[in-house]
Write a protein that holds these residues in place. Structure first.
Motif, PDB file in Angstrom:
ATOM      1  N   ASN A 253       2.266 -18.595  -4.611  1.00 49.37           N
ATOM      2  CA  ASN A 253       1.910 -17.299  -5.188  1.00 49.37           C
ATOM      3  C   ASN A 253       2.180 -16.234  -4.131  1.00 49.37           C
ATOM      4  O   ASN A 253       2.540 -16.549  -3.006  1.00 49.37           O
ATOM      5  CB  ASN A 253       0.457 -17.290  -5.697  1.00 49.37           C
ATOM      6  N   THR A 254       1.988 -14.982  -4.491  1.00 49.19           N
ATOM      7  CA  THR A 254       2.360 -13.882  -3.592  1.00 49.19           C
ATOM      8  C   THR A 254       1.270 -13.510  -2.592  1.00 49.19           C
ATOM      9  O   THR A 254       1.509 -12.680  -1.721  1.00 49.19           O
ATOM     10  CB  THR A 254       2.718 -12.640  -4.416  1.00 49.19           C
ATOM     11  N   THR A 255       0.101 -14.106  -2.694  1.00 50.34           N
ATOM     12  CA  THR A 255      -1.035 -13.724  -1.860  1.00 50.34           C
ATOM     13  C   THR A 255      -0.719 -13.733  -0.371  1.00 50.34           C
ATOM     14  O   THR A 255      -1.071 -12.813   0.355  1.00 50.34           O
ATOM     15  CB  THR A 255      -2.231 -14.660  -2.130  1.00 50.34           C
ATOM     16  N   LYS A 256      -0.040 -14.748   0.101  1.00 49.93           N
ATOM     17  CA  LYS A 256       0.220 -14.875   1.535  1.00 49.93           C
ATOM     18  C   LYS A 256       1.422 -14.060   1.992  1.00 49.93           C
ATOM     19  O   LYS A 256       1.566 -13.783   3.178  1.00 49.93           O
ATOM     20  CB  LYS A 256       0.401 -16.344   1.900  1.00 49.93           C
ATOM     21  N   LEU A 257       2.275 -13.664   1.074  1.00 52.19           N
ATOM     22  CA  LEU A 257       3.444 -12.871   1.445  1.00 52.19           C
ATOM     23  C   LEU A 257       3.074 -11.416   1.737  1.00 52.19           C
ATOM     24  O   LEU A 257       3.676 -10.789   2.615  1.00 52.19           O
ATOM     25  CB  LEU A 257       4.497 -12.936   0.335  1.00 52.19           C
ATOM     26  N   VAL A 258       2.068 -10.876   1.054  1.00 54.77           N
ATOM     27  CA  VAL A 258       1.683  -9.468   1.222  1.00 54.77           C
ATOM     28  C   VAL A 258       1.345  -9.145   2.676  1.00 54.77           C
ATOM     29  O   VAL A 258       1.915  -8.207   3.250  1.00 54.77           O
ATOM     30  CB  VAL A 258       0.523  -9.095   0.264  1.00 54.77           C
ATOM     31  N   PRO A 259       0.445  -9.888   3.354  1.00 46.66           N
ATOM     32  CA  PRO A 259       0.147  -9.542   4.749  1.00 46.66           C
ATOM     33  C   PRO A 259       1.328  -9.776   5.690  1.00 46.66           C
ATOM     34  O   PRO A 259       1.482  -9.059   6.688  1.00 46.66           O
ATOM     35  CB  PRO A 259      -1.036 -10.442   5.113  1.00 46.66           C
ATOM     36  N   GLU A 260       2.167 -10.747   5.394  1.00 48.03           N
ATOM     37  CA  GLU A 260       3.351 -10.980   6.228  1.00 48.03           C
ATOM     38  C   GLU A 260       4.309  -9.797   6.147  1.00 48.03           C
ATOM     39  O   GLU A 260       4.884  -9.392   7.160  1.00 48.03           O
ATOM     40  CB  GLU A 260       4.056 -12.277   5.814  1.00 48.03           C
ATOM     41  N   LEU A 261       4.474  -9.247   4.965  1.00 49.97           N
ATOM     42  CA  LEU A 261       5.325  -8.068   4.812  1.00 49.97           C
ATOM     43  C   LEU A 261       4.734  -6.867   5.548  1.00 49.97           C
ATOM     44  O   LEU A 261       5.464  -6.068   6.135  1.00 49.97           O
ATOM     45  CB  LEU A 261       5.547  -7.741   3.333  1.00 49.97           C
ATOM     46  N   ARG A 262       3.408  -6.745   5.523  1.00 45.89           N
ATOM     47  CA  ARG A 262       2.746  -5.643   6.246  1.00 45.89           C
ATOM     48  C   ARG A 262       3.028  -5.716   7.745  1.00 45.89           C
ATOM     49  O   ARG A 262       3.176  -4.697   8.405  1.00 45.89           O
ATOM     50  CB  ARG A 262       1.249  -5.667   5.998  1.00 45.89           C
ATOM     51  N   ARG A 263       3.107  -6.923   8.286  1.00 44.81           N
ATOM     52  CA  ARG A 263       3.412  -7.096   9.712  1.00 44.81           C
ATOM     53  C   ARG A 263       4.757  -6.482  10.064  1.00 44.81           C
ATOM     54  O   ARG A 263       4.980  -6.068  11.194  1.00 44.81           O
ATOM     55  CB  ARG A 263       3.420  -8.578  10.090  1.00 44.81           C
TER      56      ARG A 263
END
Length: 124
Positions: free
Chosen positions: A37-47
């Protein structure tokens, strides 16, 4: 043309030369990082400086064709997923009357397990 019949040669002009591609973000997330799911991708993109809400990231992941996105975002996705551009966007050759098939090798499978321990946990 003899007999007044036109030859069917498929698309012509710029569309005939435009490559067809498959967007494999969802597949790479599952294979490379065991993210389903996209939950873990959101904070990685913020980095990497991309502050997207979950619905924007969902649309990015669920797209069938490569979306029109900045090159910097493509580079960030490749770094996050430890892949190459050719893994993320794969050119396909359409067969007559058939669904396009990816050209070249697909993403490399990881050495470790494909499913993570928290795979069956609910999203928060």
């Amino acid at each position: 043309m003899p007999g007044g019949q036109a030859e069917d040669r498929g698309p012509s002009g710029p569309q005939a030369l435009q490559p067809r591609c498959v967007w494999r973000l969802r597949e790479l997330m599952a294979v490379r990082r065991s993210w389903f799911n996209t939950t873990k991708l959101v904070p990685e993109l913020r980095r990497y400086g991309f502050d997207f809400d979950r619905s924007t990231v969902y649309r990015l992941v669920s797209a069938e064709q490569p979306p029109k996105i900045p090159l910097e975002l493509v580079v960030a996705l490749c770094k996050i997923l430890d892949c190459r551009f050719e893994d993320l966007v794969t050119e396909v050759e359409p067969e007559d009357g058939a669904r396009p098939r990816p050209r070249g090798a697909g993403p490399v499978m990881p050495d470790g397990p494909v499913l993570s321990g928290d795979f069956f946990d609910a999203e928060s």
